[in-house]
Design a protein around this motif. Structure first.
Motif, short mmCIF file in Angstrom:
data_model
loop_
_atom_site.label_atom_id
_atom_site.label_comp_id
_atom_site.label_asym_id
_atom_site.label_seq_id
_atom_site.Cartn_x
_atom_site.Cartn_y
_atom_site.Cartn_z
N LEU A 653 0.43 -2.01 -0.16
CA LEU A 653 -0.12 0.01 -0.16
C LEU A 653 1.15 1.64 0.29
CD1 LEU A 653 -2.47 -0.81 2.34
CD2 LEU A 653 -2.69 -0.91 0.27
N ALA A 654 2.25 1.39 0.56
CA ALA A 654 3.31 2.72 0.41
C ALA A 654 3.54 2.41 -0.77
CB ALA A 654 3.97 2.00 1.61
N HIS A 655 3.55 1.63 -1.59
CA HIS A 655 4.59 1.33 -2.73
C HIS A 655 3.18 1.44 -4.03
CE1 HIS A 655 7.35 1.45 -0.22
NE2 HIS A 655 8.22 2.35 -0.40
N LEU A 656 2.55 1.51 -3.97
CA LEU A 656 1.40 1.43 -5.37
C LEU A 656 1.54 1.77 -6.38
CD1 LEU A 656 -2.46 2.64 -4.21
CD2 LEU A 656 -1.59 0.44 -4.17
N ALA A 657 2.00 0.75 -7.17
CA ALA A 657 2.33 0.61 -8.69
C ALA A 657 1.35 1.96 -9.23
CB ALA A 657 2.52 -0.93 -9.30
N ALA A 658 1.38 2.07 -10.56
CA ALA A 658 0.74 2.59 -12.07
C ALA A 658 -0.45 1.90 -12.13
CB ALA A 658 1.35 3.78 -13.11
N ARG A 659 0.25 0.39 -12.79
CA ARG A 659 -1.11 -0.01 -13.31
C ARG A 659 -1.88 0.05 -12.02
NH1 ARG A 659 -3.67 -1.51 -17.27
NH2 ARG A 659 -5.69 -0.61 -15.76
N GLN A 660 -1.86 0.06 -10.89
CA GLN A 660 -2.79 -0.65 -9.31
C GLN A 660 -3.82 0.60 -9.08
OE1 GLN A 660 0.24 -1.84 -6.07
NE2 GLN A 660 -0.23 -3.39 -6.63
N LYS A 661 -2.96 2.32 -9.68
CA LYS A 661 -3.53 2.75 -8.89
C LYS A 661 -4.55 3.37 -10.35
CE LYS A 661 -0.08 5.68 -6.52
NZ LYS A 661 1.07 6.73 -7.00
N LEU A 662 -4.25 2.91 -11.94
CA LEU A 662 -5.24 3.08 -12.46
C LEU A 662 -6.50 2.38 -12.33
CD1 LEU A 662 -5.99 4.15 -14.88
CD2 LEU A 662 -5.00 2.16 -15.93
N ASP A 663 -6.71 0.78 -11.91
CA ASP A 663 -7.42 0.34 -11.80
C ASP A 663 -8.38 0.28 -10.74
OD1 ASP A 663 -6.25 -1.87 -13.51
OD2 ASP A 663 -5.49 -3.11 -12.12
N ILE A 664 -7.76 1.14 -9.30
CA ILE A 664 -8.78 1.49 -8.68
C ILE A 664 -9.69 2.72 -8.77
CG2 ILE A 664 -8.70 2.80 -5.88
CD1 ILE A 664 -6.07 1.03 -5.35
N THR A 665 -8.94 3.66 -9.73
CA THR A 665 -9.23 4.50 -10.02
C THR A 665 -10.93 4.59 -11.13
OG1 THR A 665 -7.52 6.31 -10.25
CG2 THR A 665 -9.08 7.03 -11.73
N GLN A 666 -10.26 3.05 -12.15
CA GLN A 666 -11.42 2.58 -12.92
C GLN A 666 -12.51 2.40 -12.16
OE1 GLN A 666 -9.12 0.24 -15.45
NE2 GLN A 666 -9.30 1.79 -16.81
N TYR A 667 -12.76 1.60 -10.92
CA TYR A 667 -13.61 0.97 -10.28
C TYR A 667 -14.16 2.36 -9.66
CZ TYR A 667 -15.29 -1.01 -6.05
OH TYR A 667 -16.94 -1.58 -5.12
N VAL A 668 -13.17 3.40 -9.09
CA VAL A 668 -14.45 3.92 -8.35
C VAL A 668 -14.92 5.20 -9.56
CG1 VAL A 668 -13.90 6.05 -7.15
CG2 VAL A 668 -12.62 4.21 -6.60
N LEU A 669 -14.63 5.09 -10.52
CA LEU A 669 -14.89 6.16 -11.57
C LEU A 669 -16.30 5.49 -12.59
CD1 LEU A 669 -12.25 7.49 -13.74
CD2 LEU A 669 -13.79 8.48 -12.47
N HIS A 670 -16.50 3.95 -12.32
CA HIS A 670 -17.08 2.76 -12.18
C HIS A 670 -18.51 2.92 -11.49
CE1 HIS A 670 -19.90 -1.03 -12.69
NE2 HIS A 670 -20.08 -0.93 -13.47
N GLU A 671 -18.63 3.20 -9.87
CA GLU A 671 -19.30 2.97 -8.91
C GLU A 671 -20.11 3.90 -8.89
OE1 GLU A 671 -19.85 0.84 -6.83
OE2 GLU A 671 -18.84 -0.25 -8.25
N ILE A 672 -19.01 5.69 -9.38
CA ILE A 672 -19.45 6.34 -9.69
C ILE A 672 -21.01 7.06 -10.64
CG2 ILE A 672 -19.38 9.36 -10.79
CD1 ILE A 672 -16.73 9.23 -8.30
N GLU A 673 -20.35 6.35 -11.83
CA GLU A 673 -21.31 6.31 -12.99
C GLU A 673 -22.57 5.41 -12.69
OE1 GLU A 673 -21.21 4.43 -17.49
OE2 GLU A 673 -19.46 4.34 -16.72
N SER A 674 -22.32 4.62 -12.00
CA SER A 674 -23.45 4.07 -11.65
C SER A 674 -24.64 3.89 -11.52
CB SER A 674 -23.22 2.06 -11.74
OG SER A 674 -22.50 1.89 -12.37
N GLY A 675 -23.65 5.29 -9.57
CA GLY A 675 -24.14 5.91 -8.95
C GLY A 675 -25.76 7.26 -9.40
N VAL A 676 -24.52 7.97 -10.90
CA VAL A 676 -25.16 8.94 -10.66
C VAL A 676 -26.27 8.23 -12.08
CG1 VAL A 676 -24.67 10.47 -13.26
CG2 VAL A 676 -23.77 10.49 -10.93
N LYS A 677 -26.37 7.39 -12.98
CA LYS A 677 -27.15 6.72 -13.56
C LYS A 677 -28.29 6.61 -12.58
CE LYS A 677 -24.60 5.98 -17.62
NZ LYS A 677 -23.89 4.79 -18.57
#
Length: 874
Positions: A653-677
């Motif tokens: 967790l102290a050294h998240l890779a860029a790929r991991q940060k991207l996966d986490i971001t995409q998950y959050v954006l997906h949840e936001i999109e679903s909630g808005v819709k």
């Protein structure tokens, strides 16, 4: 016998156990033209429960979707393919009974330019682009694509028994897990119906045996069957599918839900050529009615013959008839059609209202039904070549108007603009009141032709395009676009046969009746009808004025990433120049919160760019106060205020890779999109009500009603106790001559009768009007349309200015309460929130909504209390 699978799921559905939000992998990747219908959503909800939660599911499922002709089974297939892809399946075997259907099926699945293409222009699953491709074999296919092998049952059987190089073989199914999708799957039961010898049972080298053999090759294979006509009356077939029918959506239910044309049987004691001419006139009438209402519709006629030779002869006769058509011939046909209400209406519209002379009409028909616009499909080779053309009859550049056929279009023909089927022979095979095989095939063809032609009704802009709109307005000109006419000769015994067949298939409702609902002459002469107004609101696009952040859509800004960081990640992404492997640690996993914005603009921008929903023009639709994409990323009201909890090993967790940060971001954006819709509302009802003349809204009506309980029964036929003591025709306050409503509606009219004396003490006059598409209101919060069953007008006594109260009233049975409670909430808001010009043309108007009326229980107590206060002033 134990409960069937379908019955088990029916019981679960009754208690709401199957309700679930469909995954975005399905909804976002279907064609934008496709809006899943409620029954398709139901089928998918059952599928998701079966796959994810059903304890009795075998590892290799074999399921049947038994769904009506025209219900969109191919849409469901596409949705299931998308869902199975996200579950790890890549290879799909699609097979049908007839090779002539293959080309149009490929067109629907693979050609983005096709009007009936099933998938989005770009399919994205797990934030990766996914190709959909046809393959000859599953060996060395693209492991990240959806690979579909299209074949006929005959072709599949031949490939398995006579394998060739570079074609699919039995080994393909041993080496790869495959989803087998069978359309028109009732053909798979050819051997189930037969009694086989021991040798035949062992070999069973049949289509059904071939499919079963393929299915057994891999422990994770699936077999999904789709058909409208499985013979569940056959004991062996019923036993075979006892635990396999996941969803049963009958043609009868499909029709009752409004998704099909209504069938009109037209029998005429005329030779075939005259019946063909009648159909041609009615087809042209449909076209002109559509054009007059701003709709594009090119109606198609199917001329059905018994043999190929007769079909060719009939085609020649039709061509000669059209070539020699004259105004005199049309005038003669019109003169002979005096007793034919539909044909007379067509001639009156074309030649009287539109002012087209007989000779001009004849020339128009010669142009629209010339030889180049007629096709004969009895040649199998020619039919296979024409499959795509026949699958696109609705297209503007497809000018075919007439098809001559024997039986080549009985399956797999997806045509929406077929409005006339002309039976050009006069034989029957029914015996002793039993439906013959030929007659049943004719009924199934009628069912195929009864697919609804979707259109936006100019007078009902919010009504569903794909459902009938004029069952309660049979005299509306556009009703002609909701009917399929089956033309046959005058043969009472055959008519009885075809009625029986249509009844068996569910396409004919013997309980339906057409009634005329007339306003009383006395009411039409009143000053209220002639000069007063009914007040209604409208709906408009939701301006989303109050939306200033994610919280407007109930998104709190805290998320939990569901995937545990394992400690071993190999990265090769757009954000790194090499690979990094993190080694496992012996420490216990912990949770840590991250501010999404701390992942950096590069990560957030990349994730947003990959999702169309987060492009600025799309965001502005849902967040109109948003000034820039940068504000969405940085502001605390948007992504700047979002945190996400991630669980993993401390060092990871102290050294998240860029790929991991991207996966986490995409998950959050997906949840936001679903909630808005989920929370977004496209329309709202206006609070400003406008006046409309009562005489323009309330008129005589012709209704088509199904007799169901009290619904469809007249006042005199009613079984509600006490109604026989009330002469409704003599009650001037009841504006219509009769009542065909539900039991609760009739109880309410009886209640009004009991209040008559008290109302007359207070009001100069009062009138109760049944609302048949006359008044439509829109819920303030969501813009949902609502047509209250009754409008009650009350005019007060002793006022300098005439004071008119307008009350909206909705009798409601208990079984409908849960899904309709929003209507009662809206009615309660009308008094408080509705705005109108209270003094209008010398009248003081007040509009009110009352609680639901129900003869028993709390609902009745609430209604009576409100009626006492609002109407009786108690």
């Amino acid at each position: 016998m134990t409960q069937s699978l379908s019955q088990e799921f029916d019981a679960l559905a009754k208690y709401g156990a199957l309700k679930v939000d469909l995954p975005d992998e399905i909804t976002a990747n279907l064609s934008p033209k496709i809006e899943l219908r409620p029954y398709q959503r139901t089928a998918l909800e059952r599928w998701l429960f079966y796959i994810d939660k059903y304890d009795g599911r075998p590892k290799a499922p074999h399921l049947l979707f038994h769904m009506a002709t025209g219900s969109g089974k191919t849409v469901l297939m596409a949705a299931l393919i998308l869902d199975l892809y996200r579950r790890g399946y890549r290879n799909f075997l699609f097979f049908v009974n007839s090779g002539q259907i293959i080309e149009k099926t490929k067109e629907n699945f693979l050609n983005p330019a096709s009007a009936k293409h099933l998938f989005a222009p770009m399919v994205r699953i797990d934030d990766k682009s996914v190709d959909i491709r046809a393959v000859d074999t599953f060996d060395a296919v693209n492991k990240e694509a959806i690979n579909i092998h299209f074949t006929s049952m005959q072709g599949l059987h031949k490939r398995m028994t006579e394998p060739k190089e570079n074609s699919v073989t039995i080994e393909d199914f041993r080496d790869y897990k495959v989803v087998m999708i069978s359309d028109e799957a009732h053909h798979l039961n050819a051997e189930t119906k037969k009694t086989l010898s021991v040798v035949e049972a062992e070999e069973k080298a049949s289509w059904e045996g071939t499919v079963a053999e393929i299915f057994r090759q891999h422990p994770e294979n699936m077999l999904l069957e789709f058909t409208a006509t499985v013979d569940l009356s056959h004991e062996a077939i019923r036993a075979k599918y006892h635990d396999k029918i996941l969803y049963d959506y009958s043609l009868r239910q499909f029709r009752e839900d409004g998704y099909s044309k209504d069938i009109e049987l037209r029998q005429a004691d005329l030779p075939p050529e005259a019946r063909m001419m009648q159909a041609m006139v009615l087809s042209q009438y449909r076209r002109k009615v559509a054009e007059a209402h701003g709709l594009h519709c090119k109606p198609v006629i199917l001329m059905k013959s018994k043999t190929i030779k007769e079909s060719a002869d009939n085609e020649a006769a039709f061509g000669a008839m059209v070539a020699g058509l004259s105004g005199d011939a049309l005038d003669a046909l019109r003169a002979a059609s005096g007793g034919d209400e539909t044909l007379s209406r067509a001639f009156a519209y074309i030649m009287d209202e539109r002012g087209l002379s007989g000779p001009d009409f004849a020339r128009e028909l010669q142009g629209d039904f010339g030889r180049e616009k007629v096709v004969n499909v009895n040649n199998p080779t020619d039919l296979e070549r024409r499959q795509i053309q026949l699958n696109a009859l609705e297209e503007r550049d497809n000018e075919i108007r007439v098809i001559f056929a024997v039986d080549k279009l009985n399956e797999g023909w997806d045509v929406l603009n077929l409005f006339d089927i002309v039976r050009l022979y006069d034989t029957r095979d029914g015996k002793a009141n039993k439906v013959g095989k030929t007659t049943m095939a004719e009924a199934q063809l009628i069912g195929r032709g009864a697919r609804y032609f979707p259109f936006m009704a100019p007078d009902q802009p919010e009504a569903a395009r794909e459902k009938r709109k004029y069952d309660n307005a049979m005299d509306n000109p556009l009703r002609i676009l909701e009917e399929l006419h089956y033309h046959c000769s005058h043969n009472p015994k055959y008519i009885q046969d075809i009625r029986n067949a249509l009844r068996e298939t569910g396409m004919l409702d013997e309980t339906a009746r057409t009634v005329r609902l007339r306003l009383k002459d006395g009411f039409k002469q009143t000053s209220l009808y002639a000069g007063e107004y009914v007040w209604m609101n409208d709906r408009k696009k939701n301006p989303r004025d109050g939306v200033a952040g994610l919280d407007a859509y109930k998104i709190e800004g805290r998320f939990t990433y569901p995937s545990l960081m394992t400690g071993r990640v190999t990265e090769a992404s757009a954000f790194g120049g090499g690979q990094l492997t993190l080694k496992p640690s012996s420490k216990e996993p912990v949770s840590r919160d991250f501010k999404l914005a701390d992942f950096g603009r590069a990560i957030l921008s990349f994730a947003m760019d990959a999702n169309d929903f987060f492009h600025f023009t799309s965001l502005r639709t849902y967040f109109p106060q948003l000034a820039s994409a940068s504000q969405f990323v940085t502001s605390d009201a948007y992504l700047g205020g979002v945190t996400v909890s991630v669980r993993g090993l401390p060092d990871d967790l102290a050294h998240l890779a860029a790929r991991q940060k991207l996966d986490i971001t995409q998950y959050v954006l997906h949840e936001i999109e679903s909630g808005v819709k989920r929370e977004s509302v496209e329309y709202i009802g206006t609070k400003d009500f406008k006046p409309y003349p009562i005489k323009d809204r309330f008129t005589d009506k012709v209704l088509k009603l199904r007799i169901e309980g009290e619904t469809g029964l007249s006042w005199a036929e009613s079984n509600v106790p006490g109604l026989d003591q009330i002469d409704l025709s003599g009650k001037d306050w009841h504006a219509y001559e009769d009542s065909y409503g539900t039991d609760q509606e009739k109880h309410f009219i009886k209640y009004m009768h009991d209040q008559e004396a008290r109302l007359r003490d207070i009001y100069d006059d009062f009138y109760l009007l049944r609302n048949e598409k006359a008044v439509k209101l829109y819920d303030f919060d969501t813009g949902r349309a609502f047509e209250p069953d009754f409008v009650l007008f009350l005019r007060k006594k002793g006022q300098e200015e005439s004071t008119i109260l307008q009350l909206f009233i909705e009798p409601k049975g208990d079984q409908l309460r849960p899904k309709d409670d929003w209507k009662q909430d809206f009615l309660a808001q009308v008094k408080v929130q509705a705005r109108l010009e209270t003094v209008f043309r010398g009248r003081d108007y007040t509009i009110l909504g009352l609680p639901f009326f129900n003869e028993t229980g709390q609902a009745n107590i609430d209604f009576k209390a409100a009626f006492e206060i609002e109407a009786l002033g108690a």
